[in-house]
Design an enzyme around this catalytic site. Structure first.
Site, PDB file in Angstrom:
ATOM      1  N   CYS A  33      -0.525 -16.778   9.632  1.00 36.13           N
ATOM      2  CA  CYS A  33      -0.131 -17.380  10.876  1.00 36.13           C
ATOM      3  C   CYS A  33       1.360 -17.567  11.074  1.00 36.13           C
ATOM      4  O   CYS A  33       2.162 -17.077  10.329  1.00 36.13           O
ATOM      5  CB  CYS A  33      -0.732 -18.762  10.937  1.00 36.13           C
ATOM      6  SG  CYS A  33      -1.590 -19.201   9.443  1.00 36.13           S
ATOM      7  N   ASN A 263       0.992 -21.280   6.233  1.00 37.36           N
ATOM      8  CA  ASN A 263       0.978 -19.880   6.647  1.00 37.36           C
ATOM      9  C   ASN A 263       0.941 -19.060   5.377  1.00 37.36           C
ATOM     10  O   ASN A 263       1.840 -19.129   4.555  1.00 37.36           O
ATOM     11  CB  ASN A 263       2.242 -19.564   7.453  1.00 37.36           C
ATOM     12  CG  ASN A 263       2.459 -18.066   7.614  1.00 37.36           C
ATOM     13  OD1 ASN A 263       1.578 -17.265   7.334  1.00 37.36           O
ATOM     14  ND2 ASN A 263       3.647 -17.699   8.067  1.00 37.36           N
ATOM     15  N   GLY A 264      -0.129 -18.292   5.228  1.00 38.88           N
ATOM     16  CA  GLY A 264      -0.230 -17.469   4.040  1.00 38.88           C
ATOM     17  C   GLY A 264      -1.618 -17.545   3.464  1.00 38.88           C
ATOM     18  O   GLY A 264      -2.586 -17.745   4.183  1.00 38.88           O
ATOM     19  N   MET A 509      -6.464  11.945 -11.246  1.00 35.52           N
ATOM     20  CA  MET A 509      -7.705  12.198 -10.522  1.00 35.52           C
ATOM     21  C   MET A 509      -8.547  10.919 -10.562  1.00 35.52           C
ATOM     22  O   MET A 509      -8.075   9.883 -10.987  1.00 35.52           O
ATOM     23  CB  MET A 509      -8.490  13.394 -11.079  1.00 35.52           C
ATOM     24  CG  MET A 509      -7.707  14.702 -11.080  1.00 35.52           C
ATOM     25  SD  MET A 509      -7.068  15.218  -9.468  1.00 35.52           S
ATOM     26  CE  MET A 509      -8.559  15.797  -8.675  1.00 35.52           C
ATOM     27  N   GLU A 917       2.500  10.251   1.250  1.00 31.36           N
ATOM     28  CA  GLU A 917       3.803   9.677   1.514  1.00 31.36           C
ATOM     29  C   GLU A 917       4.871  10.376   0.716  1.00 31.36           C
ATOM     30  O   GLU A 917       5.134  10.050  -0.429  1.00 31.36           O
ATOM     31  CB  GLU A 917       3.836   8.202   1.197  1.00 31.36           C
ATOM     32  CG  GLU A 917       5.087   7.581   1.727  1.00 31.36           C
ATOM     33  CD  GLU A 917       5.464   6.366   0.943  1.00 31.36           C
ATOM     34  OE1 GLU A 917       5.881   5.400   1.582  1.00 31.36           O
ATOM     35  OE2 GLU A 917       5.365   6.389  -0.282  1.00 31.36           O
ATOM     36  N   LYS A 968      -6.182   3.235  -7.500  1.00 31.59           N
ATOM     37  CA  LYS A 968      -5.350   2.164  -8.070  1.00 31.59           C
ATOM     38  C   LYS A 968      -5.008   1.127  -7.010  1.00 31.59           C
ATOM     39  O   LYS A 968      -3.835   0.903  -6.733  1.00 31.59           O
ATOM     40  CB  LYS A 968      -4.085   2.742  -8.700  1.00 31.59           C
ATOM     41  CG  LYS A 968      -3.360   3.735  -7.795  1.00 31.59           C
ATOM     42  CD  LYS A 968      -2.048   4.205  -8.400  1.00 31.59           C
ATOM     43  CE  LYS A 968      -1.470   5.320  -7.551  1.00 31.59           C
ATOM     44  NZ  LYS A 968      -0.242   5.866  -8.031  1.00 31.59           N
TER      45      LYS A 968
END
Lengths: 1509, 473
Positions: A33, A263-264, A509, A917, A968
């Site tokens: 929040c 918040n968190g 893999m 990425e 992972k």
């Protein structure tokens, strides 16, 4: 979206169904929040405070979420003082004459429709209040306007009333508060007892009142009409806007709570809640003697993490600790590894606190008020933003964003951002403001912590180092190894790597062995525990680069009572880690002497008959003995199996340890002893983590240590043996840190006993009996099966020749466990796709069908929905193939050839490949001359932001935010230097040959609202692309998915844990994350239940290899399908599993030039694979009587469980995944053609105003006033620049935006070349994130009275992943400045913690203080820090960097940038430095990547002399 | 490990062919440990061991390659011995190019296979030299006995495992020496007889009884054996030569096995034969056939100082069943191969063979197994001169029902002994079968595999028998 059909009862029914069937657990819900605090320093009530708070709430609407109905907010609220005039008038209106003394107001939610219940609730409240000597004014119906509510909020709206009364006895405020606390707790207890579920007390306090509910933040005062009243004044206000993944709207879950707004997310909530059960007994005894029963349980069942934190915070305050002290106790700063950057007094205080309580750990920004002290603080990692401003007239404004409460710049005298782990505090009584260090000084001086610490003894020096004895003979050891389930593979691949390298072995893999519960081989119990991990709602931690905030310090017991102030007699012994080597165990055992009670955990084999009774009895015996031993005063329990022999086999130590821990906790005895486990079976970090997660204090994996110390080449106890033991311990420690960091947990003591695992495949009865509170969703192996397997293994080990099995769990062996991918299936698949050979494909399918159950889906079968159809009448191959995706495999992991082949293939069939990425070669943005398109349709954005430029994000149809990866989850990655070729380095904007690190978290996603912001940013930089979020299956992924949907994502990808990787630790590949079937079903169900399913496309991947896999995934809810490993097999992969070595023999997963030549794949093969799969899908659909794949999506009712696993199991029950949440007419799939829209931005106006730029390429300057709600300014404009002028943008400073005010988050995110943004004012988080060529200049508010230097001017995580461009900011930056910068140039005047982390390029000049852990993991680029006070040494993380003095060349560069800074911003500090340059230059430090420096010097020295000359 | 990227494949050096041609010693030169270790380190340590998949014994090849490649030779030996009773023999005579090395991922991806066979041989040879090969440790005596008929690879493998399991084991061999084809069939230049003998000695020292010159049906009936033993294993191999059928093919055609046995006897120092019929010395020799036996024959003939040695095979080089490596060796040693050549007639001058009339062939359509069928290339014939024609067309089972005098022993259509596919038990209770007589003529390594499987089945059978007896008591 309007939802006229929504009804509470139906929703609740759906929810109950899911809860009963096991996939939904209320505790999985997450929230996050915007939060803040406003207070008058002198404690004077002002109307302005209330108005500012309301305004602030209206300015953080973007940090909250709105339900599918468009108006029901996730919750918002306001906590303020009680305006006496206002309420006295209210009392007068009730007909009472207001008496002397304050009116006390309780804010209450009452049952709305059940009048009898409402009356009962009132009666309880009145009785309790009157019973404590208060006199009653009466009830006031709180004026509300329900038209401000959405459908859901209205249908769950409680009756909101205020109870007004006074204290005729005139008790002081503190004792009134204490009494009211007890009253409330009693009311709560009675409400529970009488099942008055809807009775909830928002606030009952002499100090304050809370207005909260399920409206949108901006609607708070149109709902609660009181707040509009001019008489409504307050000395403070705490406000909160909630963003929840939550699935069922509940008014009570809105914040603020009674003490704090948070918040968190608390990652350690499970451990904290468990330990609280032990602590609360002492707390209640000490502080609430007469009301012991009323205050426990402190944490009430079903409380959210924030509510739980509030409840503990509250009882500590009520027990006499003030808010700053309580915050320090519960959410301490990281201290143990940072003694050199902190005064002794502070670290003594922290250490003392650490000895009494486990930290509450996780992203947290809290604002709290205890009646006197108001505080705003952060967690140890500083994972949430918290900015503050002080005004000349004594107002403190602190909150998630700067600018949320509008204060004229002229009033502000100081602006700051709070440092990780710290707080600011306001003593309203004394009227004093305490800065971070002032409050810590004050607190640490309160008590002589250093003296008290005398009782805490660090025994590491005494027991840590020494000889490592060898206990068994070779033959005996071999037997024990066999009996403990060791294999050659385990010893050579897992143990040897740890003993030699000091860290876990890496593999690649995915995992293709059966789930433990489906395996015929013996599997240790640890295999039934899947590691959970943080995704989206909280971040994992980088245990390697940010290890300074983490710790494994293990204490053997607590320093008595949390509330105790002063010395205690209890000795607290502390060790560096919970892993004991054999030598350490022996030394510890001797040191403890009689305080230790060893308990043998053995099963007499002769008693075992296979029905589980003997095993059960043996475990019960151990539990009994343990409880007795502790009652008899044993301070240390040792559970051990080391006395096993041919007639006695070891009990499953995981089960035993967990059972003993929970039983001791149940009896309130757990705090009185340590629980130490000696297990033969434990040899990897995962096993140790399971033991600790179930409550063990220490673990001594004695057989593992024996195995590495007593190996044949160097037997005995020599130096080599010692160092092998040490390295094994190091590796286990590192593994533990990794496991806890995945969950975002920093400290082992907060992890202990929290069972942060998903139990998969253990029988519910077994769990119920021994691990109460743990959830096992599909049941499975019970006592009988466990007994049979354990005894079988034991017998085979002790019979005949002692011989270890060869293994086969990590790499296939014919005698080992089954694997899904086999030599024959690869051969057939490759034959099929290479020659378009249908017969071979048929053999491939048969090979798959013959391999038995490996995944849960293999236990399912499909039921037809009608008569069979001819195959030709089913949806075409084209239509089906379009739903296929090759999941993200980066250029860098894959060779350019393999990466390109996948792209071409998927584009040819109108399907999609995900770039992974690692950037994309811009040459690929244009199709090849033959029409083939090598450009990935989906561009991935992951935590490393490698090659993520504005152009990259523009060149795609879809952007995928990779939160986690199946192989992972919760971890980052590393591309080793030898894979970073010139080409790869160019793509990733890095240095060739230098390793690249992707952090575990996205540093701009620590919370769900951060994700919403990133999605917003991405939808600005690419106004056409759909945005997807890739998650990994695990318990609770449904709630996360709901949150992600609310964040306006278009696609959610659920990955099964078996997915592949280029490199990951073996234990991560094997033991983290959950099966696809569970995750997919959960996500689908929760999205459906919440009416969010239609706006989201669900995609699934992870081990999908056949048409059958695809159709079953469709029935479980998936619409699109990722096929990763199989597509690599089509390209020639032979599952060598050496991707991490750069030695891929077939040239797929390598950058080695010679090996790349071996690449024999072609796009055709991938096309053939997809066609075969699609044709299989068609045939299956035809057989099921479905003419279109859409007909079966989400149709879990068509699935039957046809196998319940092996006979040895108690049961295996998949009904959980087959429940249908919302079987209405609404389609259970996405119906949206376009992407989900996001809120408009200022850029729409800018683009209009800048028409001449786009139409005629004219240079322009435009002026705007900005607010914190203007987010991502410049981003959409940049996208337009790229669209019109191409990837290179325009010439510098072509379009200048002059802004004034507090800019919202992501100012100039991905801003491209040609754009110049000048801001007078300040800015929030993420300034210049992904900066792609633009220039951003931030200057303080003109005419402000604040000092320029030392004030915060931009927020956290600025320049994250910047690739080029410039940022000049004349003030302090927040935490994580310039993280992963790879090319931008910047000058700022100081930054918070973790600055320049993972930087790989660009230049940063910091002319001011830097925070802790500076330049961690930085490998490239240049950083100049002005460090006149020589504070950098302690703060610099030197793991990968070196600090150099200035050379003539670097000095010129540094100075030139400072000059530019001065010119651009008019910075006073820059001017000063330039004036005194000759002196100041001495104080500059030049920081560079060590690897780069080493390479440069070695290249120079190796250059031939002729070239040097 | 994973050194295939920078170390080239290197098989052990061969002795020069001029030298090889003159003796029956093994053709490879001794390897030095570092070189061998280096070759082992080329292994890619694959996730899926295709090599193991290609190995009938499912040897844990990557594991002992890793151990050998990192210099842990003794552990490598132990790992190798765990799945094979005679790794050094497999290492010598397995056609690795069609098995493990042919499946090797490093080979498939074009880097040249890891030299698995050479490493395998080296590991166990080293173990013998170093004294790591310990005598068989018989298990706890079970009081049960097993009779094994035949002392070839299948029988020996089964005998070893059964002895280790605590059985009393007697091996019956009709020849005067144990070892079957290992002893008499395979020439010494491929498998030195001392290598076989030390295995036989180890078995004998471990308590396995050998009864030589003992032919079932002559010395004792199978029925008698069954009454003397708790279980019987038939592992006789297949010895009936497949006959060459063409005009002129009569008694003067030398059968490959007769030829090879005689040569091996010579090598073992047995008394010389009375006539020269089985000697190739000074003769023009034609060997008909393309299998490994044919290769053994041609190479033996070379060593016996034949004037010329020619091999006739009806398909081409690519389609021959024998190991390509053997063909290379033979060619090096001077053998002439006549590919796509089938015998049309054996020519003779009445008393002596003078040559073979050869029909040239060409490859036609694919047959069921995917091989191209040879068909006569009409009109192309040629006469090749020869003084000695050896037929090496393969072997068939003898009729055991007849020779063993057991009418209720079921045979398959091919004459092999029928058995339950899971347990290898024949139609006679307690009688098991392994090796070529079970599967038809095949490789030594398959015979070992069958022997090991049968031993496991026999052990189970004996366990059950004990249990039944125990229950009866």
């Amino acid at each position: 979206m309007n939802q006229p059909n929504w009804s509470e009862s139906r929703h609740r029914k759906g929810l109950e169904l899911l809860e009963a069937s096991g996939l939904y657990r209320p505790e999985d819900e997450r929230d996050a929040c915007g939060v803040g605090l406003i207070a008058d320093m002198k404690g004077q009530p002002r109307r302005e405070i209330v108005e500012l708070a309301i305004h602030a709430l209206k300015s953080v609407w973007h940090r909250g979420a709105v339900d599918a109905d468009g108006r029901t907010g996730d919750g918002a609220g306001l906590r303020v003082g009680v305006p006496q005039d206002f309420f006295k008038a209210a009392v007068a209106r009730t007909g009472h004459e207001p008496q002397r003394g304050d009116v006390i107001v309780g804010m209450v939610f009452l049952p709305r429709t059940d009048f009898a219940a409402r009356e009962r609730a009132r009666a309880i409240i009145e009785a309790e209040i009157l019973g404590q000597g208060f006199s009653f004014y009466g009830w006031r119906q709180t004026p509300t306007n329900t038209s401000a509510l959405g459908t859901k909020a209205r249908s769950t709206l409680p009756e909101i009333e205020q109870v007004l009364f006074r204290d005729p006895q005139g008790r002081d405020a503190a004792s009134v508060a204490h009494t009211l606390y007890l009253i409330r707790r009693r009311i709560e207890r009675r409400a529970r007892e009488e099942n008055l579920r809807e009775l909830y007390i928002c606030s009952l306090s002499p100090h304050d009142i809370i207005y909260k509910g399920l409206f949108r933040a901006e609607d708070i005062d149109s709902f609660y009409l009181d707040l509009k009243d001019e008489r409504f004044i307050s000395p403070f206000a705490i406000f909160h806007q909630r963003y929840s993944t939550n699935t069922f709207p509940e008014w009570r879950l809105a914040q603020p709570f009674r003490m704090l707004a948070h918040n968190g997310e608390i990652n350690t909530i499970r451990g904290n809640t468990n330990w609280m059960k032990s602590h609360e007994i002492h707390i209640a005894e000490t502080a609430f003697e007469d009301a012991r029963g009323d205050v426990t349980p402190v944490i009430q069942p079903g409380a959210s993490d924030s509510a739980a934190l509030d409840q503990v915070f509250e009882i500590l305050v009520r027990a006499g600790r003030n808010a700053p002290m309580t915050k320090t106790l519960l959410i301490p700063e990281a201290w143990s590894k940072r003694a050199d950057v902190m005064p002794d007094g502070w670290s003594a205080m922290y250490e003392y606190f650490n000895s009494v309580m486990e930290p509450w750990d996780g992203p947290a920004a809290i604002a709290a008020f205890d009646g006197r002290w108001a505080i705003a603080g952060l967690d140890r990692n500083g994972l949430r933003p918290m900015r503050y401003a002080l005004t000349s007239d004594g107002l403190l404004v602190a909150g998630s964003e700067t600018g949320m409460a509008p204060i004229a710049p002229e009033r502000v005298i100081e602006r700051g951002g709070i440092t990780p782990g710290r707080m600011i505090a306001l003593d309203l009584e004394e009227g004093r403001f305490y800065r971070e260090h002032e409050i810590l000084d004050t607190l640490s001086e309160t008590h002589p912590y250093q003296r008290w610490l005398g009782e805490v003894e660090d025994i590491e020096p005494a027991i840590g180092l020494g000889p490592e004895p060898v206990e068994f003979t070779d033959a005996e050891r071999l037997r024990r190894q066999a009996a403990a389930g060791f294999s050659f593979e385990a010893i050579e691949l897992v143990l040897a790597a740890m003993a030699e390298d000091g860290r876990e072995a890496v593999g690649s893999m995915g995992d293709d062995t059966p789930l433990a519960v489906l395996s015929e081989s013996y599997r240790p119990l640890s295999h039934f525990f899947r590691q959970t991990f943080a995704q989206v709602t909280n971040p994992p931690i980088d245990s390697l680069r940010e290890g300074r905030v983490m710790g494994l310090k293990t204490r053997f017991r607590n320093l008595g009572n949390i509330l105790a102030k002063g010395e205690t007699r209890a000795n607290v012994l502390v060790l560096d880690s919970p892993i004991l080597t054999n030598g350490a165990y022996m030394r510890w055992r001797e040191m403890m002497g009689g305080a230790v009670k060893e308990i043998d955990c053995l099963l007499p084999v002769g008693e075992a008959t296979g029905d589980g009774h003997a095993l059960g009895a043996a475990i019960d015996r151990v539990i009994e003995q343990s409880v007795h031993a502790v009652r008899d005063g044993a301070a240390h329990l040792v559970l051990t199996d080391h006395r096993s022999d041919d007639k006695h086999c070891a009990l499953p130590m995981i089960l035993v340890a967990g059972a003993v821990h929970s039983r001791l906790t149940h009896h309130g005895l757990r705090n009185a002893c340590s629980l130490n486990v000696r297990s033969a079976e434990c040899f990897d970090p995962h096993y140790a983590a399971v033991l600790i997660g179930l409550g063990a204090t220490t673990v001594n994996p004695y057989l593992a240590f024996e195995t590495v110390t007593a190996n044949r080449d160097n037997p005995g106890e020599g130096h080599e043996a010692r160092s092998r033991a040490k390295r094994l311990k190091l590796a286990l420690d590192g593994g533990l840190l990794k496991v806890i960091s995945k969950m975002g947990i920093s400290i082992i003591s907060s992890y202990r006993g929290g069972c942060n695992f998903e139990v998969l495949g253990l029988s519910r009865a077994l769990i119920e009996a021994y691990l109460p509170g743990v959830v096992s969703r599909i049941s499975g192996l019970g006592l009988p099966g466990l007994e049979a397997r354990t005894v079988d293994l034991h017998r085979s080990a002790w019979r005949g020749d002692a011989r270890l099995p060869v293994g086969g769990f990590y790499r296939q062996r014919s005698s080992g466990d089954r694997h899904a991918v086999t030599a024959s299936s690869i051969t057939e698949l490759q034959q099929a796709v290479k020659h378009n050979d249908a017969a071979a494909w048929k053999r491939y399918r048969e090979a798959l069908a013959a391999q038995g159950a490996i995944q849960l889906r293999d236990l399912l079968d499909m039921r037809p929905l009608g008569p069979k159809l001819p195959v030709d009448s089913v949806e075409s191959i084209n239509g089906i193939r379009r739903r296929f995706v090759t999941p993200g495999m980066s250029l860098g992991a894959l060779s350019p050839e393999a990466h390109g082949a996948l792209n071409v293939a998927m584009n040819r069939i109108g399907a999609k490949s995900v770039s992974g990425e690692g950037g994309e070669d811009p040459r690929r943005y244009k199709p090849l001359p033959n029409g083939d398109n090598m450009n990935s349709a989906v561009k991935q954005i992951a935590s490393g932001r490698f090659g993520v430029t504005a152009e990259y994000l523009s060149e795609c149809r879809e952007i995928e935010i990779k939160i986690a990866q199946g192989a992972k989850p919760g971890e980052g990655g590393q591309l080793p230097g030898f894979k970073v070729t010139d080409f790869i380095a160019k793509m990733r904007l890095a240095t060739p040959g230098v390793s690249l690190i992707s952090p575990p978290p996205h540093h701009d996603i620590y919370s769900i609202e951060d994700l919403a912001q990133l999605i917003y940013d991405l939808k600005q930089i690419n106004p056409r692309a759909r945005v997807g979020v890739k998650l990994v299956a695990s318990a609770g992924v449904g709630a996360v998915a709901a949150g992600v949907a609310k964040a306006n994502a278009d696609i959610i990808n659920i990955s099964g844990s078996v997915g592949g990787t280029g490199a990951a630790s073996l234990s991560s590949i094997k033991f983290a994350g959950g099966p696809l079937e569970l995750g997919l079903a959960e996500a689908h169900q929760m999205l459906s239940l919440n009416g969010l399913r239609e706006r989201i496309t669900l995609r699934a991947d992870g081990g999908m290899r056949s048409g059958r896999d695809i159709v079953i995934a469709a029935m479980l809810g998936a619409e699109e399908f990722g096929i990763g490993t199989a597509s690599l097999l089509a390209l020639g992969c032979l599952m060598v599993r050496q991707c991490h070595s750069n030695t891929c023999p077939v040239g797929i997963c390598t950058q080695d030039d010679d090996l790349r030549l071996r690449f024999g794949g072609a796009p055709d093969y991938v096309v053939n694979l997809m066609s075969f799969l699609a044709q299989d899908v068609r045939e299956i659909l035809a057989g099921l009587g479905a003419s279109d794949l859409e007909d079966v999506i989400g149709r879990t009712d068509l699935l039957d469980q046809v196998s319940r696993g092996s006979e040895a199991l108690d049961d295996l029950d998949l009904s959980a995944i087959m429940a249908r949440a919302d079987a209405t007419e609404r389609p259970a799939r996405s119906t949206r053609e376009q992407r989900n829209p996001v809120a408009p931005s200022l850029d729409e106006q800018i683009i209009k105003d800048a028409a001449p730029v786009f139409a005629r390429a004219e240079k322009m300057q435009l002026d705007y006033v900005v607010k914190n709600t203007d987010r991502a300014v410049g981003t959409r404009t940049s996208s337009e620049i790229i669209r019109v002028f191409g990837g290179a943008g325009l010439a510098d400073d072509y379009l200048t935006l002059k802004l004034r005010g507090s800019a919202g988050q992501s100012l100039g995110a991905f801003a491209t070349r040609g754009l110049r943004i000048e801001l007078d004012g300040d800015a929030n988080d993420y300034v210049g994130k992904g900066l792609s060529g633009a220039t951003i200049v931030v200057r303080p508010f003109g005419g402000s009275r604040e000092q320029t230097t030392g004030s915060a001017i931009i927020g956290n995580t600025c320049l994250y992943g910047a690739t080029s461009g410039q940022l000049f900011a004349a003030g302090l930056a927040g935490q994580r400045f310039a993280v992963r910068n790879s090319g931008a140039v910047t000058v700022v005047e100081g930054c918070g913690a973790n600055g320049c982390e993972y930087m790989t390029g660009g230049t940063a000049v910091i002319i001011g203080p830097v925070g802790d852990n500076f330049a961690a993991g930085m490998t490239g680029g240049d950083v100049f820090v002005h460090d006149p006070e020589r504070r950098l040494d302690a703060r610099l993380n030197t793991d990968t960097v070196v600090a150099l003095g200035l050379t003539a060349e670097s000095e010129a560069r540094c100075r030139e940038l400072i000059e530019q800074h001065a010119r651009q911003t008019g910075s006073v500090e820059a001017q000063r430095l330039l004036t005194d340059w000759e002196i100041e230059r001495e104080d500059f430090v030049h920081i560079r990547g060590e690897e780069v420096v080493r390479r440069e010097t070695s290249v120079e020295t190796s250059l031939p002399a002729s070239m040097l000359a | 490990m994973l050194r295939f990227v920078d170390i080239d494949q290197a098989y052990p050096g061969k002795r020069p062919e001029t030298e090889r041609r003159n003796d029956f010693l093994e053709i490879y030169q001794p390897v030095e440990t570092p070189k061998l270790t280096e070759q082992a380190s080329r292994c890619s340590q694959c996730g899926i061991p295709f090599c193991q998949t290609g190995c009938p014994l499912q040897n844990n090849i990557p594991d002992w390659l890793m151990l050998a490649g990192t210099g842990r030779m003794r552990e490598a030996y132990e790992a190798s011995a765990a799945t094979s009773t005679m790794p050094e023999i497999c290492g010598r005579i397995c056609p690795q190019d069609r098995l493990c090395e042919g499946s090797c991922v490093v080979e498939k991806s074009g880097h040249g296979a890891v030299t698995i066979g050479a490493v395998e041989q080296f590991i166990t040879d080293t173990a013998w030299d170093a004294g790591w090969v310990t005598p068989i440790q018989p298990g706890v005596p079970r009081g049960q006995s097993v009779g094994v008929i035949g002392s070839g690879p299948a029988g020996l493998a089964a005998a070893e495992r059964l002895r280790e399991a605590g059985c009393d084991v007697t091996v019956y061999e009709r020849a005067d020496r144990a070892g079957g084809l290992l002893m008499y069939g395979i020439p010494g230049f491929k498998l030195d007889k001392h290598v076989v003998q030390r295995r036989l000695d180890r078995l004998a020292e471990g308590g396995v009884a050998f009864k030589l010159n003992f032919e079932i049906g002559q010395e004792a009936s199978l029925g008698l054996l069954r009454s003397q033993h708790d279980a019987v294993l038939i592992a006789t191999g297949v010895y009936a030569a497949r006959q060459l059928v063409c005009p002129g093919a009569g008694d003067e055609i030398v059968q490959a096995l007769d030829y090879l046995i005689r040569s091996n006897r010579d090598g073992l120092g047995d008394p010389k034969a009375a006539n020269e019929r089985l000697s190739a010395e000074g003769k023009n020799v034609i060997v008909i056939g393309g299998g490994d036996t044919a290769m053994d024959c041609v190479r033996t003939a070379v060593r016996q100082n034949a004037r010329s040695v020619t091999c006739l095979y009806r398909r081409d080089r690519k389609n021959m069943p024998g190991s390509a490596r053997e063909v290379r060796h033979a060619e090096e040693e001077g053998v002439v191969f006549e590919w796509l050549s089938a015998p049309l007639a054996v020519l003779s001058d009445g008393a002596e063979v003078t040559g073979v009339r050869v029909q040239r062939m060409r490859l036609g359509a694919l047959d069921a197994s995917g091989r191209r069928m040879p068909e006569a290339d009409a009109g192309k014939t040629v006469d090749l001169p020869a003084n000695m024609v050896i037929s090496a067309l393969g072997f068939q089972p003898e009729d055991l029902r007849k020779s063993f005098q057991v009418p209720d022993l079921n045979l398959t259509d091919w004459g092999t002994v029928e058995s339950d596919p899971d347990s290898s038990m024949t139609s006679l209770n307690g009688v098991f079968v392994a090796g070529d007589i079970q599967r038809g003529a095949s490789l030594v390594v398959w015979a070992i595999r069958d022997g090991l499987d049968a031993a496991r089945s026999i052990e189970n059978y004996l366990d059950n028998r004990l249990a039944v007896l125990g229950a009866a008591e």
